[in-house]
Design a protein around this motif. Structure first.
Motif, PDB file in Angstrom:
ATOM      1  N   ASP A  31     -35.470  18.557 -56.937  1.00 46.96           N
ATOM      2  CA  ASP A  31     -33.922  19.115 -55.856  1.00 46.96           C
ATOM      3  C   ASP A  31     -33.456  17.578 -55.149  1.00 46.96           C
ATOM      4  O   ASP A  31     -32.244  17.921 -54.443  1.00 46.96           O
ATOM      5  N   ASP A  32     -34.120  16.338 -55.206  1.00 47.01           N
ATOM      6  CA  ASP A  32     -33.394  15.740 -54.656  1.00 47.01           C
ATOM      7  C   ASP A  32     -32.781  14.301 -55.210  1.00 47.01           C
ATOM      8  O   ASP A  32     -32.937  14.184 -56.330  1.00 47.01           O
ATOM      9  N   GLN A  33     -32.318  13.631 -54.726  1.00 43.62           N
ATOM     10  CA  GLN A  33     -31.114  12.435 -55.456  1.00 43.62           C
ATOM     11  C   GLN A  33     -32.547  11.362 -55.579  1.00 43.62           C
ATOM     12  O   GLN A  33     -32.834  10.629 -54.533  1.00 43.62           O
ATOM     13  N   ILE A  34     -33.202  10.710 -56.669  1.00 43.63           N
ATOM     14  CA  ILE A  34     -33.087   9.735 -56.546  1.00 43.63           C
ATOM     15  C   ILE A  34     -33.121   8.256 -57.130  1.00 43.63           C
ATOM     16  O   ILE A  34     -32.366   7.927 -58.239  1.00 43.63           O
ATOM     17  N   HIS A  35     -33.319   7.093 -56.074  1.00 45.09           N
ATOM     18  CA  HIS A  35     -32.174   6.174 -56.232  1.00 45.09           C
ATOM     19  C   HIS A  35     -33.750   5.044 -56.398  1.00 45.09           C
ATOM     20  O   HIS A  35     -34.666   5.086 -55.953  1.00 45.09           O
ATOM     21  N   LEU A  36     -33.489   3.939 -57.281  1.00 46.32           N
ATOM     22  CA  LEU A  36     -34.154   2.617 -57.588  1.00 46.32           C
ATOM     23  C   LEU A  36     -33.747   1.780 -57.282  1.00 46.32           C
ATOM     24  O   LEU A  36     -32.771   0.974 -57.778  1.00 46.32           O
ATOM     25  N   LEU A  37     -34.319   0.636 -56.628  1.00 47.75           N
ATOM     26  CA  LEU A  37     -34.111  -0.691 -56.401  1.00 47.75           C
ATOM     27  C   LEU A  37     -35.108  -1.311 -56.793  1.00 47.75           C
ATOM     28  O   LEU A  37     -35.730  -1.797 -57.147  1.00 47.75           O
ATOM     29  N   THR A  38     -34.226  -2.379 -58.305  1.00 46.56           N
ATOM     30  CA  THR A  38     -34.823  -3.537 -58.949  1.00 46.56           C
ATOM     31  C   THR A  38     -33.997  -4.648 -59.188  1.00 46.56           C
ATOM     32  O   THR A  38     -32.565  -4.695 -58.148  1.00 46.56           O
ATOM     33  N   THR A  39     -34.750  -5.714 -59.735  1.00 44.72           N
ATOM     34  CA  THR A  39     -33.641  -6.709 -60.064  1.00 44.72           C
ATOM     35  C   THR A  39     -32.371  -6.193 -61.402  1.00 44.72           C
ATOM     36  O   THR A  39     -32.663  -5.792 -62.158  1.00 44.72           O
ATOM     37  N   LYS A  40     -31.870  -8.061 -61.658  1.00 47.69           N
ATOM     38  CA  LYS A  40     -30.423  -7.791 -62.692  1.00 47.69           C
ATOM     39  C   LYS A  40     -31.621  -7.879 -64.522  1.00 47.69           C
ATOM     40  O   LYS A  40     -30.403  -6.819 -65.423  1.00 47.69           O
ATOM     41  N   PRO A  41     -32.710  -7.955 -64.688  1.00 48.46           N
ATOM     42  CA  PRO A  41     -33.228  -8.294 -65.530  1.00 48.46           C
ATOM     43  C   PRO A  41     -33.355  -6.864 -65.784  1.00 48.46           C
ATOM     44  O   PRO A  41     -33.492  -6.083 -67.470  1.00 48.46           O
ATOM     45  N   TYR A  42     -33.761  -5.365 -64.941  1.00 48.68           N
ATOM     46  CA  TYR A  42     -34.227  -4.554 -65.725  1.00 48.68           C
ATOM     47  C   TYR A  42     -33.019  -3.673 -65.047  1.00 48.68           C
ATOM     48  O   TYR A  42     -33.176  -2.227 -64.411  1.00 48.68           O
ATOM     49  N   TYR A  43     -31.818  -3.639 -64.103  1.00 53.05           N
ATOM     50  CA  TYR A  43     -30.882  -2.715 -64.057  1.00 53.05           C
ATOM     51  C   TYR A  43     -30.190  -1.699 -65.144  1.00 53.05           C
ATOM     52  O   TYR A  43     -30.028  -0.883 -64.759  1.00 53.05           O
ATOM     53  N   ASP A  44     -29.424  -1.964 -66.151  1.00 54.31           N
ATOM     54  CA  ASP A  44     -28.556  -1.717 -66.720  1.00 54.31           C
ATOM     55  C   ASP A  44     -29.997  -1.132 -67.414  1.00 54.31           C
ATOM     56  O   ASP A  44     -29.807   0.066 -68.194  1.00 54.31           O
ATOM     57  N   LEU A  45     -31.486  -0.926 -67.732  1.00 53.65           N
ATOM     58  CA  LEU A  45     -32.886  -1.372 -68.516  1.00 53.65           C
ATOM     59  C   LEU A  45     -32.475   0.848 -67.690  1.00 53.65           C
ATOM     60  O   LEU A  45     -32.698   1.849 -68.418  1.00 53.65           O
ATOM     61  N   PHE A  46     -32.913   0.837 -66.454  1.00 50.62           N
ATOM     62  CA  PHE A  46     -33.059   1.515 -65.466  1.00 50.62           C
ATOM     63  C   PHE A  46     -32.072   2.921 -65.517  1.00 50.62           C
ATOM     64  O   PHE A  46     -32.200   3.898 -65.211  1.00 50.62           O
ATOM     65  N   LYS A  47     -30.651   2.470 -65.575  1.00 53.21           N
ATOM     66  CA  LYS A  47     -29.848   3.527 -65.833  1.00 53.21           C
ATOM     67  C   LYS A  47     -29.892   4.460 -67.061  1.00 53.21           C
ATOM     68  O   LYS A  47     -29.560   5.905 -67.241  1.00 53.21           O
ATOM     69  N   LYS A  48     -30.896   4.285 -67.627  1.00 51.94           N
ATOM     70  CA  LYS A  48     -31.182   5.311 -69.039  1.00 51.94           C
ATOM     71  C   LYS A  48     -32.178   5.715 -68.543  1.00 51.94           C
ATOM     72  O   LYS A  48     -32.870   6.650 -69.895  1.00 51.94           O
TER      73      LYS A  48
END
Length: 313
Positions: A31-48
Motif C-alpha cells: 500500500d506504499d510507494q516504492i522508490h529506488l536510488l540507483t546509478t546511471k547505468p541502471y536508471y532506465d532499467l529499473f524504470k521497467k
C-alpha cells in the motif's frame, strides 16, 4: 500511504541478484510507494521493474562535492521516507545514513549494519552468500522473504526481434569471454578452443555468438564467435537480457552476464577460478551451474564442453 526507499547502486550482477529482495520489499509494502536510488547505468532499467514506483538517480559524485551531496540529500529528504532498505551496504550508503537517519535502528534503516546477528562481525557475516545476507537482512526487518532467495530477472527483457532477424539467430549459444581489465584472474583463456569443439561436435547446429559490452567490442574480434551488436553499438541491459533468455546455452566468466543468466532461468555455466566461490556469489540455480577450479588455465575446453553437452539437450 508512505514512501519507502530502496538503495541499490550496482553492479550488473548485484542488480540481478537483488530482484527477489526488491520484490519481497514491494509486496510487504503493497500500500506504499516504492522508490529506488540507483546509478546511471541502471536508471532506465529499473524504470521497467514492476515492483518500483519511482527511480531516483545518484550520480555518485565525490563525497567531498558538498554542492552535489547537499542537492542529493535535499532531494531524498523531500520524500519523507518512513523506511529505507539499504541493499548496497557500502561505505557510501553508510555515510548517507549518518546524514539522513544518524541514530536510526533497523525499524527505520535496514542494512547489514543495523541487522547484524548478535555476536557476529560484519567481516564474518560477509562470508555468507549474497542471497543469504539479503534474506537475513529482510527477515530481521520483519519481511516474509518469498522471493529473495530465488530472484527473477525476466522483467528486464525487451523485444529484440529485429536484432535476431538481422543475425539470423535461431538456435544459438552465447559466450561471455570478457571481464574487467583489472580482473583478469576471472578470465578463462580457451573460448576459441571451445568454439571449435562446439562447431565440430554439434555439426554447426548452433550458432556461437558473443555480446560484447561498449569497451569489449574491439576485443570481441579475437573471439571466433559472431559479435551481436545493435547498429554497431553494444546491446543495452534489456536487449542483453532477451538475447540470453532466448539462447540454448550460455558459457561465461564470473561477470554480470553470468548472474543475469542465472536469474533469468536460462541454461548455462559460469567458470570460476580461485578469486571467489560460486556459493558466495549465489550464482547456481536449477539450470545454471558453475565449474570451480583452483586455476582457470588448467580447465580444459574439453571439460567445459562435456558439461555443456550434458546440459544443453
Amino acid at each position: 500511504m508512505s514512501n519507502i526507499l530502496i538503495i541499490k547502486h550496482g553492479s550488473l550482477g548485484d542488480i540481478a541478484q537483488a530482484c527477489g529482495a526488491i520484490q519481497d520489499i514491494s509486496e510487504h509494502h503493497k500500500d506504499d510507494q516504492i522508490h529506488l536510488l540507483t546509478t546511471k547505468p541502471y536508471y532506465d532499467l529499473f524504470k521497467k521493474n514492476p515492483h518500483i514506483s519511482n527511480v531516483i538517480l545518484d550520480k555518485r559524485l565525490s563525497k567531498l562535492n558538498l554542492i552535489y551531496l547537499y542537492s542529493l540529500m535535499k532531494s531524498i529528504k523531500r520524500y519523507s521516507f518512513s523506511k529505507v532498505y539499504d541493499l548496497q551496504n557500502s561505505s557510501r550508503t553508510s555515510f548517507y545514513k549518518k546524514i539522513l537517519f544518524p541514530s536510526a535502528a533497523k525499524d527505520i534503516w535496514s542494512s547489514t549494519e543495523t541487522t547484524l546477528p548478535a555476536g557476529t562481525t560484519k567481516q564474518d557475516f560477509d562470508k555468507d552468500s549474497v542471497l543469504e545476507r539479503f534474506d537475513h537482512q529482510l527477515k530481521s526487518s520483519g519481511i516474509n522473504t518469498v522471493h529473495t532467495m530465488k530472484p527473477d530477472f525476466k522483467w528486464s527483457s525487451s523485444d529484440i526481434t529485429q536484432i535476431k532477424d538481422y543475425y539470423k539467430l535461431d538456435k544459438y549459444i552465447v559466450l561471455f569471454p570478457f571481464c574487467s581489465p583489472h580482473l583478469n584472474s576471472k578470465k578463462w583463456p580457451y573460448y576459441n578452443d571451445l568454439i571449435n569443439i562446439i562447431n565440430e561436435k554439434f555439426n554447426n547446429m548452433y550458432k556461437v555468438v558473443s555480446a560484447p559490452g561498449p569497451n569489449e567490442i574491439k576485443e570481441a574480434s579475437n573471439v571466433n564467435a559472431l559479435a551481436i551488436l545493435d547498429n554497431g553499438r553494444a546491446l543495452d541491459i534489456s536487449q542483453l537480457s532477451s538475447l540470453i533468455k532466448g539462447s540454448s546455452f550460455v558459457v561465461a566468466n564470473d561477470t554480470g552476464p553470468a548472474h543475469m543468466t542465472s536469474h533469468l532461468g536460462s541454461k548455462g555455466l559460469a567458470l570460476f577460478g580461485a578469486h571467489t566461490t560460486a556459493h558466495k556469489v549465489s550464482i547456481e540455480r536449477e539450470n545454471f551451474k558453475a565449474i570451480q577450479v583452483s586455476e582457470l588455465s588448467n580447465l580444459s575446453a574439453e571439460k567445459v564442453f562435456e558439461r555443456l553437452s550434458s546440459s544443453i539437450s
